[in-house]
Design a protein around this motif. Structure first.
Motif, PDB file in Angstrom:
ATOM      1  N   THR A 142     -16.315  98.101 -17.620  1.00 22.65           N
ATOM      2  CA  THR A 142     -17.067  99.093 -16.830  1.00 22.65           C
ATOM      3  C   THR A 142     -16.104  99.920 -15.866  1.00 22.65           C
ATOM      4  OG1 THR A 142     -18.661  99.298 -14.876  1.00 22.65           O
ATOM      5  CG2 THR A 142     -17.397  97.242 -15.033  1.00 22.65           C
ATOM      6  N   ALA A 195     -20.043  93.228 -18.050  1.00 23.46           N
ATOM      7  CA  ALA A 195     -21.227  93.823 -18.889  1.00 23.46           C
ATOM      8  C   ALA A 195     -22.281  93.629 -17.885  1.00 23.46           C
ATOM      9  CB  ALA A 195     -21.201  93.456 -20.178  1.00 23.46           C
ATOM     10  N   ASN A 196     -22.559  92.621 -17.298  1.00 16.39           N
ATOM     11  CA  ASN A 196     -23.730  92.067 -16.471  1.00 16.39           C
ATOM     12  C   ASN A 196     -23.381  91.786 -15.224  1.00 16.39           C
ATOM     13  OD1 ASN A 196     -25.534  92.152 -19.056  1.00 16.39           O
ATOM     14  ND2 ASN A 196     -24.221  90.355 -19.634  1.00 16.39           N
ATOM     15  N   THR A 197     -22.372  91.749 -14.662  1.00 11.40           N
ATOM     16  CA  THR A 197     -22.142  91.427 -13.359  1.00 11.40           C
ATOM     17  C   THR A 197     -22.325  92.615 -12.379  1.00 11.40           C
ATOM     18  OG1 THR A 197     -20.257  89.983 -14.321  1.00 11.40           O
ATOM     19  CG2 THR A 197     -20.234  89.988 -11.885  1.00 11.40           C
ATOM     20  N   HIS A 198     -22.910  92.013 -11.254  1.00 11.89           N
ATOM     21  CA  HIS A 198     -23.012  92.793 -10.210  1.00 11.89           C
ATOM     22  C   HIS A 198     -21.900  93.190  -9.570  1.00 11.89           C
ATOM     23  CE1 HIS A 198     -24.944  94.513  -6.417  1.00 11.89           C
ATOM     24  NE2 HIS A 198     -25.942  94.770  -7.038  1.00 11.89           N
ATOM     25  N   ASP A 256     -16.820  88.782 -16.195  1.00  9.55           N
ATOM     26  CA  ASP A 256     -17.602  89.473 -16.981  1.00  9.55           C
ATOM     27  C   ASP A 256     -17.901  91.012 -16.488  1.00  9.55           C
ATOM     28  OD1 ASP A 256     -19.503  90.423 -19.087  1.00  9.55           O
ATOM     29  OD2 ASP A 256     -21.032  89.639 -17.746  1.00  9.55           O
TER      30      ASP A 256
END
Length: 359
Positions: free
Chosen positions: A292, A254-257, A252
């Motif tokens: 991203t 969108a939300n992954t560091h 992912d």
């Protein structure tokens, strides 16, 4: 008389068993000393009571800390209301004491944060994505073979003199976690896909396959024999089997560091190096919902030269298709600017995917 004696002996035996059991139970009870040095017996209830007392003391300490913070905030608010916050060069020691302590931060190099205050200009040979977002309404109109696609129409005899070229790209899309567990997916589907891949690619040398999720591939590799492993190595050497991205998963974005993005990529690449001697050159991200520029940057640093992305809003895809910019160089905001340079001479017929070259 004999029966009475038997009852007496039996009752005495039961009494001895009960007494002995009680002795064993008491022997396991924790013994400690009270403040006066006297030994006291403390069972499980006593231990539990000590824990409750300890928690009560911690709560009392926390309440005291919160109360101090609340008082400091009230005092600071009153100071601001009275206009004492703070004329330059006129900060008193009392005012300074009202300020909360500064958090301990690691030093940050100025070059690492230049992009935060930088303004970006639109390049003559590219497009700034922030400008593209301002142009699009993202209204999702119905139309075409997809809900938000183009309205495609053609005549029956349109392809009589020109063959229609169809490109089929067999590829993996195996979620390690979705509706089933990792093991359930492997048992029910993934292992069969990989087994059939080896057979079908050997049947026809023109066939090719892309695989990206190394977590599944490594589990399958551990369960096949050496003969099948040699067959896989030959398919890789011939170019029929290509490993794309090579991460442990297709992450992912969108939300992954970014720490997690790096860790899973390192995990997959190390496995490939140890077992196959392969280093991926192409990224393949057909299922992350949103992309991203950080992922493109990380792939470039890992030695990849290009990537394909899929889960882009249809409004963006249609805009790129109309501008013939479905292929582009992708630069990040912390570079010179985010540039999408036109690399396509024509609009892709399917406009399903967007390929980019990391600059």
């Amino acid at each position: 008389m004999k029966l009475s004696r038997q009852f007496t002996v039996f009752g005495s035996a039961i009494f001895c068993v009960v007494v002995f059991s009680l002795y064993l139970m008491l022997d396991h009870i924790d013994h400690s000393k009270n403040p006066n040095g006297e030994r006291i017996q403390k069972g499980q209830l006593g231990i539990l009571q000590d824990k409750i007392d300890h928690l009560e003391r911690l709560l009392a300490e926390n309440n005291e800390i919160i109360g101090n913070i609340r008082d400091s905030v009230i005092n600071l608010r009153e100071t601001v209301k009275d206009g004492k916050m703070f004329p330059e060069g006129n900060m008193s020691q009392g005012d300074l004491e009202l300020l909360p302590p500064a958090p301990a931060l690691l030093p940050i190099h100025s070059e690492d944060c230049q992009f935060a205050a930088r303004t970006y200009s639109k390049a003559a040979d590219g497009v700034q994505m922030l400008d593209v977002y301002d142009l699009l309404s993202f209204d999702n109109p119905d139309g075409g073979v997809w809900k938000q696609g183009f309205d495609i129409s053609y005549q029956d005899n349109e392809w009589d003199n020109e063959p229609l070229q169809v490109f089929v790209v067999p590829h993996s899309h195996n979620d390690p976690g979705w509706l089933k567990t990792f093991d359930d997916y492997y048992r029910d589907q993934t292992q069969h896909i990989l087994n059939n891949m080896v057979v079908k690619l050997h049947e026809d040398s023109r066939r090719k396959m892309i695989w990206s999720e190394i977590s599944y591939f490594s589990k399958w590799w551990d369960n096949i024999d050496e003969q099948k492993r040699d067959a896989v190595r030959r398919l890789i050497e011939s170019g029929q089997l290509e490993v794309a991205t090579g991460g442990w998963v297709m992450p992912d974005e969108a939300n992954t560091h970014y720490f997690a993005l790096i860790d899973q990529l390192v995990e997959g690449h190390q496995w490939l190096e140890r077992n196959l001697g392969v280093k991926p050159k192409t990224g393949w991200a057909v299922d992350p919902f949103g992309h991203t520029p950080t992922q493109a940057y990380l792939l470039r640093q890992a030695g990849l030269s290009n990537m394909l992305i899929q889960r882009v809003h249809y409004s963006v895809k249609k805009h790129f298709a109309s501008q013939k910019t479905l292929e582009f160089f992708w630069r990040q905001n912390w570079g010179e600017q985010l540039i999408l340079i036109d690399r396509a001479s024509h609009t892709l017929d399917s406009f399903l995917s967007i390929s980019s070259f990391m600059a």
